[in-house]
Design a protein around this motif. Structure first.
Motif, mmCIF file in Angstrom:
data_model
loop_
_atom_site.group_PDB
_atom_site.id
_atom_site.type_symbol
_atom_site.label_atom_id
_atom_site.label_comp_id
_atom_site.label_asym_id
_atom_site.label_seq_id
_atom_site.Cartn_x
_atom_site.Cartn_y
_atom_site.Cartn_z
ATOM 1 N N ARG A 7 -63.258 -19.795 -85.767
ATOM 2 C CA ARG A 7 -62.506 -18.620 -86.244
ATOM 3 C C ARG A 7 -63.037 -17.334 -85.638
ATOM 4 O O ARG A 7 -62.277 -16.404 -85.358
ATOM 5 C CB ARG A 7 -62.590 -18.547 -87.772
ATOM 6 C CG ARG A 7 -61.728 -19.585 -88.446
ATOM 7 C CD ARG A 7 -61.755 -19.421 -89.952
ATOM 8 N NE ARG A 7 -60.904 -20.393 -90.596
ATOM 9 C CZ ARG A 7 -61.187 -20.991 -91.739
ATOM 10 N NH1 ARG A 7 -62.309 -20.707 -92.363
ATOM 11 N NH2 ARG A 7 -60.361 -21.860 -92.267
ATOM 12 N N VAL A 8 -64.349 -17.274 -85.443
ATOM 13 C CA VAL A 8 -64.943 -16.043 -84.927
ATOM 14 C C VAL A 8 -64.620 -15.845 -83.447
ATOM 15 O O VAL A 8 -64.321 -14.740 -83.010
ATOM 16 C CB VAL A 8 -66.475 -16.055 -85.142
ATOM 17 C CG1 VAL A 8 -67.136 -14.897 -84.410
ATOM 18 C CG2 VAL A 8 -66.797 -15.962 -86.617
ATOM 19 N N HIS A 9 -64.659 -16.924 -82.678
ATOM 20 C CA HIS A 9 -64.562 -16.768 -81.223
ATOM 21 C C HIS A 9 -63.202 -17.111 -80.625
ATOM 22 O O HIS A 9 -63.006 -16.940 -79.424
ATOM 23 C CB HIS A 9 -65.624 -17.632 -80.543
ATOM 24 C CG HIS A 9 -67.017 -17.129 -80.783
ATOM 25 N ND1 HIS A 9 -67.405 -15.855 -80.457
ATOM 26 C CD2 HIS A 9 -68.112 -17.722 -81.320
ATOM 27 C CE1 HIS A 9 -68.680 -15.688 -80.783
ATOM 28 N NE2 HIS A 9 -69.126 -16.799 -81.326
ATOM 29 N N ILE A 56 -74.760 -18.825 -82.874
ATOM 30 C CA ILE A 56 -73.317 -19.076 -82.784
ATOM 31 C C ILE A 56 -72.645 -17.931 -82.013
ATOM 32 O O ILE A 56 -71.503 -18.044 -81.592
ATOM 33 C CB ILE A 56 -72.728 -19.260 -84.206
ATOM 34 C CG1 ILE A 56 -73.152 -20.616 -84.767
ATOM 35 C CG2 ILE A 56 -71.225 -19.134 -84.230
ATOM 36 C CD1 ILE A 56 -72.843 -20.824 -86.229
ATOM 37 N N GLN A 112 -61.424 -9.317 -89.851
ATOM 38 C CA GLN A 112 -62.565 -10.098 -90.337
ATOM 39 C C GLN A 112 -63.465 -9.303 -91.279
ATOM 40 O O GLN A 112 -64.064 -9.864 -92.189
ATOM 41 C CB GLN A 112 -63.389 -10.586 -89.136
ATOM 42 C CG GLN A 112 -62.621 -11.623 -88.337
ATOM 43 C CD GLN A 112 -63.458 -12.271 -87.259
ATOM 44 O OE1 GLN A 112 -64.539 -11.816 -86.943
ATOM 45 N NE2 GLN A 112 -62.955 -13.349 -86.687
ATOM 46 N N PHE A 142 -66.325 -21.937 -88.856
ATOM 47 C CA PHE A 142 -66.836 -20.572 -88.649
ATOM 48 C C PHE A 142 -66.854 -20.139 -87.176
ATOM 49 O O PHE A 142 -66.243 -19.118 -86.823
ATOM 50 C CB PHE A 142 -68.232 -20.465 -89.282
ATOM 51 C CG PHE A 142 -68.857 -19.112 -89.156
ATOM 52 C CD1 PHE A 142 -68.487 -18.079 -90.010
ATOM 53 C CD2 PHE A 142 -69.799 -18.846 -88.177
ATOM 54 C CE1 PHE A 142 -69.051 -16.821 -89.892
ATOM 55 C CE2 PHE A 142 -70.367 -17.589 -88.052
ATOM 56 C CZ PHE A 142 -69.995 -16.583 -88.912
ATOM 57 N N PRO A 143 -67.527 -20.885 -86.277
ATOM 58 C CA PRO A 143 -67.547 -20.419 -84.881
ATOM 59 C C PRO A 143 -66.161 -20.411 -84.237
ATOM 60 O O PRO A 143 -65.880 -19.564 -83.388
ATOM 61 C CB PRO A 143 -68.466 -21.423 -84.167
ATOM 62 C CG PRO A 143 -68.645 -22.558 -85.090
ATOM 63 C CD PRO A 143 -68.320 -22.099 -86.462
#
Lengths: 263, 269
Positions: B111-113, A137, A41, B108-109
């Motif tokens: 993919r991040v988590h 988030i 990332q 976004f959330p």
């Protein structure tokens, strides 16, 4: 008596605010440096920031470097020709650039171009609650937003400084050799003989690295710590340029004294 | 069944001050699980502050905020970020990431988590956007959306990971009647369909009471009334009545505190 006490209290509060700000900026730097990188990332984020912070600063660096090299050659020639030593123009241009002008001027331009943009961008993200929403988030904005921008600035400035020096020397050659007619062999030979890789080039790059750290640190901190209003962003952007410029000039003196001073 | 048999958030003896002024003083609030709880009150009483305290973005002076047993103010930075995965928050401005498309914002959330494959991320995002009626706007940038659309995208993002708790900060402010009706409907339906707990901070009385199961009215650094919407209509308090009926003057004065007007006008003569 009361006004005196009020003034002392105000001074104390202002001092405490400054100490607290230094503490917060230290925390941000620590987070940006020690943030655990996640290659999948983090790498694309870093590349994107290298483009916007570094690549997009190249035009101003190239144009400025060219003109400064040309002016140096012109000034050097008018001074040295009186003594018949105009062959040393190449040496003068190169030493001035790699030791002083390239690191300092590139850093000042970088602070004005990329530093202010970083501050305004981060400040606006704060004002529009984008940083807060990222936190909610479950993503740390210090890792996601601040760290890639910090590293991009840290990496970019030394490279921009090298480009500044190279273009400046080329500009000096254009004026000295192509226009004023200095013998090309002498121009380059004098430069080669007088510029030492470690003493001059490496020391210049160390300066650029320090300036990169300071400018980017100031820029991201001012953005992250800005008051989330239009006036707050305006003040933060101004502070970035002013504090960075003063820090560059002050640190340049200290580093020059340490690197080149023969005490 | 009592509302408070199963609570998701238990706020005890919460005190929070800013600039020497108490925003909350020894406040107790309980949020029932799976219900829509409204936090209402006049502007400036700290309703949004309460959401930020629950989200751990602000730390109280004292007291505890228990979310499923985790005391939010006492969590470390990384634990706090882990706990926030259970929360979704709809900000007043939408707070969409302006450098991403609508699709990317909602993804976004996820993919991040999660480590979901990209085709599954796509499916989840499209379903969330379908739920808020904006699947067709997936490739638009936030700058191309109206205020109401921005909030619906933000709502899709807030529920992307199916959080246990969704907090809405002034969701109806500045919306036209159609957008407001859409949002009211969405909040209610999503709460029923997904079974999460909703906290709505608002001073839009009619819309909020139409979907709230339980209501807290905040003023004077504390809770001045609480109950179901029906119970609140019966409360015999001038302060609550002024707020509920939208009366311009009452315990909350129309005029900001100032010297007598006659005296002040005469000073200029």
């Amino acid at each position: 008596m009361q006004p005196v006490l009020d003034s002392i209290a105000l001074l104390g509060r202002s001092g405490l605010d400054k100490v607290a700000a230094i503490g917060r900026s230290g925390m941000i730097l620590a987070h940006a440096i020690v943030a655990r990188p996640d290659p999948v990332q983090s790498f694309p984020l870093l590349i994107r920031q290298l483009y916007s912070v570094g690549v997009q600063s190249m035009i101003i660096i190239i144009v400025s470097g060219l003109f400064i090299g040309m002016v140096l050659a012109l000034q050097g020639y008018t001074l040295l020709v009186d003594y018949g030593t105009e062959q040393a123009v190449g040496q003068m241009v190169a030493l001035s650039l790699v030791r002083e002008l390239a690191p300092v001027v590139a850093a000042l331009l970088f602070a004005g171009r990329a530093g202010s943009a970083l501050t305004a961008e981060i400040g606006l993200m704060k004002t529009t609650e984008q940083l807060s929403s990222m936190e909610m988030i479950g993503v740390d904005p210090l890792r996601r937003i601040i760290a890639p921008r910090f590293w991009a600035g840290f990496i970019s400035l030394p490279i921009l400084t090298m480009i500044f020096s190279a273009v400046g020397i080329w500009g000096g050659m254009l004026v000295g050799v192509e226009w004023l007619g200095i013998y090309e062999g002498s121009f380059w030979a004098n430069m080669q003989n007088s510029v030492d890789f470690f003493d001059d080039v490496v020391n210049g790059l160390i300066k650029a690295q320090v300036f990169g750290l300071v400018v980017t640190w100031v820029a991201v901190f001012q953005g992250y710590d800005s008051i989330p209003t239009s006036e707050g962003i305006s003040q933060a952007t101004t502070k970035t340029v002013v504090y960075s410029s003063l820090a560059i000039l002050g640190l340049d003196f200290i580093m020059t004294a340490l690197m080149f001073g023969d005490f | 069944m009592d509302f408070f048999d199963d609570i998701i958030i238990d706020i005890k003896q919460l005190t929070f001050s800013r600039g020497g002024r108490y925003i909350y003083k020894d406040v107790d609030i309980r949020i029932p699980r799976g219900k829509v709880t409204a936090i209402m009150g006049p502007s400036g009483t700290g309703k949004t502050t309460l959401l930020r305290l629950i989200g751990g973005q602000l730390k109280p002076d004292s007291g505890s905020i228990l979310l499923d047993g985790d005391d939010i103010p006492r969590l470390g930075r990384s634990e706090l970020f882990d706990v926030r995965e259970k929360m979704g928050m709809l900000f007043q401005s939408g707070a969409l990431f302006t450098d991403m498309t609508v699709f990317e914002n909602v993804a976004f959330p996820i993919r991040v988590h999660t480590k979901l494959p990209e085709d599954m991320v796509r499916d989840v995002v499209l379903m969330k956007l379908q739920a808020v009626g904006l699947r067709g706007a997936a490739q638009l940038m936030p700058s191309e959306l109206s205020g109401g659309m921005s909030r619906r995208v933000a709502l899709a993002r807030a529920i992307a990971l199916a959080p246990a708790l969704v907090m809405y900060d002034e969701p109806f402010t500045g919306q036209d009647p159609i957008a407001m009706g859409v949002l009211v409907n969405l909040i209610q339906k999503l709460n029923q369909a997904l079974g999460h707990t909703s906290i709505i901070v608002s001073h839009d009385i009619k819309e909020t009471l139409s979907i709230a199961d339980y209501v807290y009215i905040i003023a004077d650094s504390g809770v001045i009334a609480q109950g179901t919407p029906d119970q609140l209509q019966q409360v015999d308090s001038e302060q609550v009545r002024q707020f509920m009926l939208g009366l311009p003057d009452g315990p909350v004065p129309f005029h900001f505190p100032a010297a007598d007007i006659a005296t002040e006008l005469m000073e200029g003569c």
